[in-house]
Motif scaffolding. Sequence first.
Motif, PDB file in Angstrom:
ATOM      1  N   ILE A  71      49.202  38.735  36.306  1.00  0.00           N
ATOM      2  CA  ILE A  71      48.214  37.845  36.921  1.00  0.00           C
ATOM      3  C   ILE A  71      47.727  36.893  35.834  1.00  0.00           C
ATOM      4  O   ILE A  71      46.937  37.279  34.960  1.00  0.00           O
ATOM      5  N   ALA A  72      48.233  35.668  35.877  1.00  0.00           N
ATOM      6  CA  ALA A  72      47.930  34.693  34.829  1.00  0.00           C
ATOM      7  C   ALA A  72      46.438  34.408  34.705  1.00  0.00           C
ATOM      8  O   ALA A  72      45.900  34.337  33.600  1.00  0.00           O
ATOM      9  N   ALA A  73      45.742  34.253  35.837  1.00  0.00           N
ATOM     10  CA  ALA A  73      44.318  33.907  35.802  1.00  0.00           C
ATOM     11  C   ALA A  73      43.480  34.980  35.125  1.00  0.00           C
ATOM     12  O   ALA A  73      42.388  34.705  34.627  1.00  0.00           O
ATOM     13  N   LEU A  74      43.981  36.206  35.100  1.00  0.00           N
ATOM     14  CA  LEU A  74      43.255  37.309  34.455  1.00  0.00           C
ATOM     15  C   LEU A  74      43.890  37.717  33.133  1.00  0.00           C
ATOM     16  O   LEU A  74      43.396  38.623  32.463  1.00  0.00           O
ATOM     17  N   ASP A  75      44.987  37.061  32.768  1.00  0.00           N
ATOM     18  CA  ASP A  75      45.750  37.451  31.584  1.00  0.00           C
ATOM     19  C   ASP A  75      45.992  38.960  31.613  1.00  0.00           C
ATOM     20  O   ASP A  75      45.696  39.688  30.675  1.00  0.00           O
ATOM     21  N   LEU A 134      24.549  41.965  32.692  1.00  0.00           N
ATOM     22  CA  LEU A 134      25.885  41.609  32.239  1.00  0.00           C
ATOM     23  C   LEU A 134      25.970  40.101  32.058  1.00  0.00           C
ATOM     24  O   LEU A 134      25.765  39.339  33.008  1.00  0.00           O
ATOM     25  N   GLU A 135      26.239  39.679  30.840  1.00  0.00           N
ATOM     26  CA  GLU A 135      26.386  38.256  30.561  1.00  0.00           C
ATOM     27  C   GLU A 135      27.769  37.829  31.016  1.00  0.00           C
ATOM     28  O   GLU A 135      28.771  38.369  30.563  1.00  0.00           O
ATOM     29  N   THR A 136      27.798  36.870  31.931  1.00  0.00           N
ATOM     30  CA  THR A 136      29.072  36.428  32.485  1.00  0.00           C
ATOM     31  C   THR A 136      29.184  34.916  32.441  1.00  0.00           C
ATOM     32  O   THR A 136      28.187  34.199  32.379  1.00  0.00           O
ATOM     33  N   PHE A 137      30.406  34.475  32.489  1.00  0.00           N
ATOM     34  CA  PHE A 137      30.735  33.068  32.626  1.00  0.00           C
ATOM     35  C   PHE A 137      31.688  32.977  33.807  1.00  0.00           C
ATOM     36  O   PHE A 137      32.639  33.760  33.910  1.00  0.00           O
ATOM     37  N   LYS A 138      31.418  32.056  34.726  1.00  0.00           N
ATOM     38  CA  LYS A 138      32.261  31.913  35.911  1.00  0.00           C
ATOM     39  C   LYS A 138      32.956  30.563  35.873  1.00  0.00           C
ATOM     40  O   LYS A 138      32.328  29.548  35.591  1.00  0.00           O
ATOM     41  N   GLU A 139      34.245  30.584  36.175  1.00  0.00           N
ATOM     42  CA  GLU A 139      35.049  29.366  36.169  1.00  0.00           C
ATOM     43  C   GLU A 139      35.731  29.216  37.529  1.00  0.00           C
ATOM     44  O   GLU A 139      36.547  30.063  37.909  1.00  0.00           O
ATOM     45  N   ILE A 140      35.386  28.158  38.245  1.00  0.00           N
ATOM     46  CA  ILE A 140      36.022  27.899  39.534  1.00  0.00           C
ATOM     47  C   ILE A 140      37.431  27.393  39.263  1.00  0.00           C
ATOM     48  O   ILE A 140      37.625  26.453  38.492  1.00  0.00           O
ATOM     49  N   ARG A 170      37.090  32.856  38.547  1.00  0.00           N
ATOM     50  CA  ARG A 170      37.261  34.031  37.708  1.00  0.00           C
ATOM     51  C   ARG A 170      36.000  34.229  36.900  1.00  0.00           C
ATOM     52  O   ARG A 170      35.275  33.277  36.602  1.00  0.00           O
ATOM     53  N   VAL A 171      35.757  35.469  36.575  1.00  0.00           N
ATOM     54  CA  VAL A 171      34.543  35.856  35.872  1.00  0.00           C
ATOM     55  C   VAL A 171      34.942  36.400  34.502  1.00  0.00           C
ATOM     56  O   VAL A 171      35.851  37.234  34.401  1.00  0.00           O
ATOM     57  N   GLN A 176      36.510  37.569  27.847  1.00  0.00           N
ATOM     58  CA  GLN A 176      37.785  37.886  28.492  1.00  0.00           C
ATOM     59  C   GLN A 176      37.589  37.964  29.998  1.00  0.00           C
ATOM     60  O   GLN A 176      36.525  38.352  30.473  1.00  0.00           O
ATOM     61  N   PRO A 177      38.598  37.576  30.770  1.00  0.00           N
ATOM     62  CA  PRO A 177      38.450  37.629  32.226  1.00  0.00           C
ATOM     63  C   PRO A 177      38.365  39.072  32.706  1.00  0.00           C
ATOM     64  O   PRO A 177      39.119  39.926  32.243  1.00  0.00           O
ATOM     65  N   ILE A 178      37.417  39.328  33.605  1.00  0.00           N
ATOM     66  CA  ILE A 178      37.251  40.692  34.127  1.00  0.00           C
ATOM     67  C   ILE A 178      37.527  40.779  35.623  1.00  0.00           C
ATOM     68  O   ILE A 178      37.782  41.857  36.136  1.00  0.00           O
ATOM     69  N   MET A 179      37.467  39.653  36.320  1.00  0.00           N
ATOM     70  CA  MET A 179      37.730  39.687  37.761  1.00  0.00           C
ATOM     71  C   MET A 179      38.017  38.289  38.276  1.00  0.00           C
ATOM     72  O   MET A 179      37.651  37.296  37.650  1.00  0.00           O
ATOM     73  N   ILE A 180      38.668  38.257  39.443  1.00  0.00           N
ATOM     74  CA  ILE A 180      38.902  37.018  40.165  1.00  0.00           C
ATOM     75  C   ILE A 180      38.442  37.255  41.602  1.00  0.00           C
ATOM     76  O   ILE A 180      38.725  38.307  42.181  1.00  0.00           O
ATOM     77  N   ILE A 181      37.683  36.310  42.133  1.00  0.00           N
ATOM     78  CA  ILE A 181      37.055  36.467  43.456  1.00  0.00           C
ATOM     79  C   ILE A 181      37.360  35.232  44.294  1.00  0.00           C
ATOM     80  O   ILE A 181      37.239  34.104  43.811  1.00  0.00           O
TER      81      ILE A 181
END
Length: 193
Positions: A71-75, A134-140, A170-171, A176-181
């Motif tokens: 899964i590329a978006a999550l590496d 939880l400190e997160t960064f979200k990227e559409i 993705r979050v 590092q990416p932890i999930m895709i929603i």
Amino acid sequence: MVNIFNTPKDMEKYLPKTLNGNQIVWSNLSFLQRIILTNDGTLTGILEQYLEERIQLVKISEEITRNPEYIAALDLEADSQIIDRSILLQGTHSQKNFVYAESKIIIDRLDENFRQQLLTSKTTIGRLWIEFRLETFKEIIDIGKKPAQELSAYFPDITPDTPLLFRTYRVFANRQPIMIITENFPENYFLIN
């Protein structure tokens, strides 16, 4: 209030170029629909304020499985352990489903307590982020429109041909990416400007 965009068309110029927009005409969307599709925050609070109703999570499916391919978006390498889940965001009073969401969550990249709450509670991911600080960064990574097809079963007031608007993001946590929603809602919802 100062309007930095003269028209919704002006706003399109500032969307990330990676978003294909899948047949979306931004000027046809309501203000709230544009916010839902482009904000990088959690959806629950926005919906509760707009609907003046508490939103609850209804789990449709949730299983710990292994992803069959990279899964590329999550590496994320193939055969890694993930939580694959589908949920509804539903009004507690109206019992109306407002959003259908699917997520792929990397188990090994989650704090153990967060993971346990995610699997055992009926708390939305956004509320868990707050609860666990939880400190997160979200990227559409995608925004679009598609026919509801089988998802129409979750929205009794639409047909399989009714368009759904969606956003996929993705979050990241700890860089590092932890999930895709992917969140979906009928195009005829949230129309009031």
